[in-house]
Design an enzyme around this catalytic site. Structure first.
Site, PDB file in Angstrom:
ATOM      1  N   HIS A  80      -4.949   7.625   4.186  1.00 14.31           N
ATOM      2  CA  HIS A  80      -5.474   7.458   5.847  1.00 14.31           C
ATOM      3  C   HIS A  80      -4.301   7.525   6.579  1.00 14.31           C
ATOM      4  O   HIS A  80      -4.169   8.382   7.592  1.00 14.31           O
ATOM      5  CB  HIS A  80      -6.048   6.135   5.923  1.00 14.31           C
ATOM      6  CG  HIS A  80      -7.206   6.113   5.015  1.00 14.31           C
ATOM      7  ND1 HIS A  80      -8.552   6.960   4.944  1.00 14.31           N
ATOM      8  CD2 HIS A  80      -7.528   5.149   3.875  1.00 14.31           C
ATOM      9  CE1 HIS A  80      -9.336   6.258   4.006  1.00 14.31           C
ATOM     10  NE2 HIS A  80      -8.974   5.392   3.435  1.00 14.31           N
TER      11      HIS A  80
HETATM   12  O1  RIB Z   1      -9.674   2.569   6.892  1.00 13.17           O
HETATM   13  C1  RIB Z   1      -8.294   2.846   6.679  1.00 13.17           C
HETATM   14  C2  RIB Z   1      -7.548   1.980   7.564  1.00 13.17           C
HETATM   15  O2  RIB Z   1      -7.825   0.511   7.343  1.00 13.17           O
HETATM   16  C3  RIB Z   1      -6.020   2.346   6.944  1.00 13.17           C
HETATM   17  O3  RIB Z   1      -5.068   2.194   8.252  1.00 13.17           O
HETATM   18  C4  RIB Z   1      -5.673   1.228   6.131  1.00 13.17           C
HETATM   19  O4  RIB Z   1      -4.506   0.750   5.998  1.00 13.17           O
HETATM   20  C5  RIB Z   1      -6.523   0.074   6.704  1.00 13.17           C
HETATM   21  O5  RIB Z   1      -5.850  -0.489   7.853  1.00 13.17           O
END
Ligand code: RIB
Ligand code: CA
Length: 330
Positions: free
Chosen positions: A256
């Site tokens: 992500h």
């Molecule tokens: O949904 C994914 C996000 O939420 C990423 O930034 C992960 O690190 C959490 O913060």
């Protein structure tokens, strides 16, 4: 042909395993110059996020003069919801359980400096040094940005670009059926940020969940790497893989936050389109839901866009860059 000068970036982060990999990736990316890193509550409480940030920075060579600061300890209105079930109680995949042959911590804790700057001070100093040059990449909830709009608006307005990892437009949420974690944790902050006419690019689950690897594939990357970064990557992701395998079932670690960093390093990796996106702040089942106006309308009849949204990604190229930079061969 001369390489363009690197893009100056600030990372606002809630490390978090994928945040940690995003930080390491940004520091390993020649297209980027990391001038500041700030923490925000999210995956873990902000104090733990800051400890984790220093622990991660201690693993690699960091740029001289890198500014580090701590940000918000709680969302604007909601109680903090963390993601320790994914990232481990320490937020870095239970790193204390990784020992050397002699039984010492493979990844030692790092003493914090006696005085910690605030996130807002770091942002103001970076913008003072590099006005209209800095890209802010947010990897956690948007609390620091929302607070900045209130107490530090001239600084926030001087960011050249704001890349936000968050949201889910045409795909399910992760922390909740309708909401992605960063938006869910502080929907009120996201609402204020989305209303602020910032040069914003959203990198939502729609694209980040296309860039994932199995434990086996990541283990192969690391095994074929001669760089300590490869081992760090596998040591940090064990807990996240457990969650992906036993709870989610797909067994994929999603990059992500690293994808948001890649978006700053090479914008051609993502296809973006302008949309108006709103965040649900009051919904009982839809808190944090990000709703893009995708209705087919004549342009003049549409809600005017407030951001660009990544709608597609060059998966192969993104994975190749991630492998080469997190598990380098040479
Ligand atoms: O949904 C994914 C996000 O939420 C990423 O930034 C992960 O690190 C959490 O913060
Ligand atoms: Ca994050």
């Amino acid at each position: 042909m001369q390489r363009p000068s690197p893009t100056k970036v600030i990372l606002d982060t809630d490390p978090g395993v994928d945040d940690a990999l995003a930080i390491l990736l940004a520091l390993a990316s020649p297209e980027l110059e990391v001038v500041g890193v700030t923490t925000v509550c999210g995956n873990v409480p902000v104090g733990q996020a800051t400890k984790n940030l220093f622990r991660v920075l201690n693993l690699v060579k960091t740029p001289p003069g890198l500014l580090v600061g701590q940000g918000a300890a709680r969302p604007l209105e909601e109680d903090l919801v963390t993601a320790v079930q994914v990232h481990g109680s320490d937020g870095l995949g239970e790193l204390d359980s990784v020992l050397t042959a002699e039984g010492a911590l493979r990844y030692p804790h790092v003493r914090l400096p006696p005085v910690l700057s605030t996130a807002q001070d770091v942002w103001s100093e970076c913008v003072r040094r590099y006005p209209d040059e800095v890209t802010l990449i947010t990897l956690g909830p948007l609390t620091n940005v929302a607070l900045g709009l209130k107490v530090n608006p001239l600084t926030i307005q001087k960011f050249r670009s704001v890349i936000v990892m968050g949201g889910a437009i045409g795909v399910p949420g992760n922390i909740a059926p309708a909401a992605e974690f960063n938006m869910y944790v502080d929907p009120h902050a996201a609402h204020r940020v989305f209303q602020a006419s910032l040069p914003l690019t959203l990198v939502p689950l729609d694209v980040t969940t296309r860039v994932g690897v199995t434990r086996e594939r990541l283990t192969t990357w690391a095994a074929e790497s001669c760089d300590p970064l490869g081992r760090i990557t596998t040591d940090m992701t064990r807990k996240a893989f457990e969650f992906a395998e036993t709870v989610e079932g797909h067994g994929l670690f999603y990059f992500h936050d690293p994808l948001a960093v890649l978006a700053a390093a090479d914008s051609s990796l993502l296809k973006v389109e302008p949309f108006h996106v709103a965040v649900e702040t009051d919904g009982r089942v839809s808190r944090g839901m990000t709703v893009a106006d995708r209705r087919l309308r004549r342009p003049e009849e549409k809600t005017s866009p407030n951001m660009h949204v990544a709608v597609d990604v060059d998966v192969d190229r993104a994975l190749s860059l991630l492998r080469n930079r997190l598990c380098p061969w040479s």
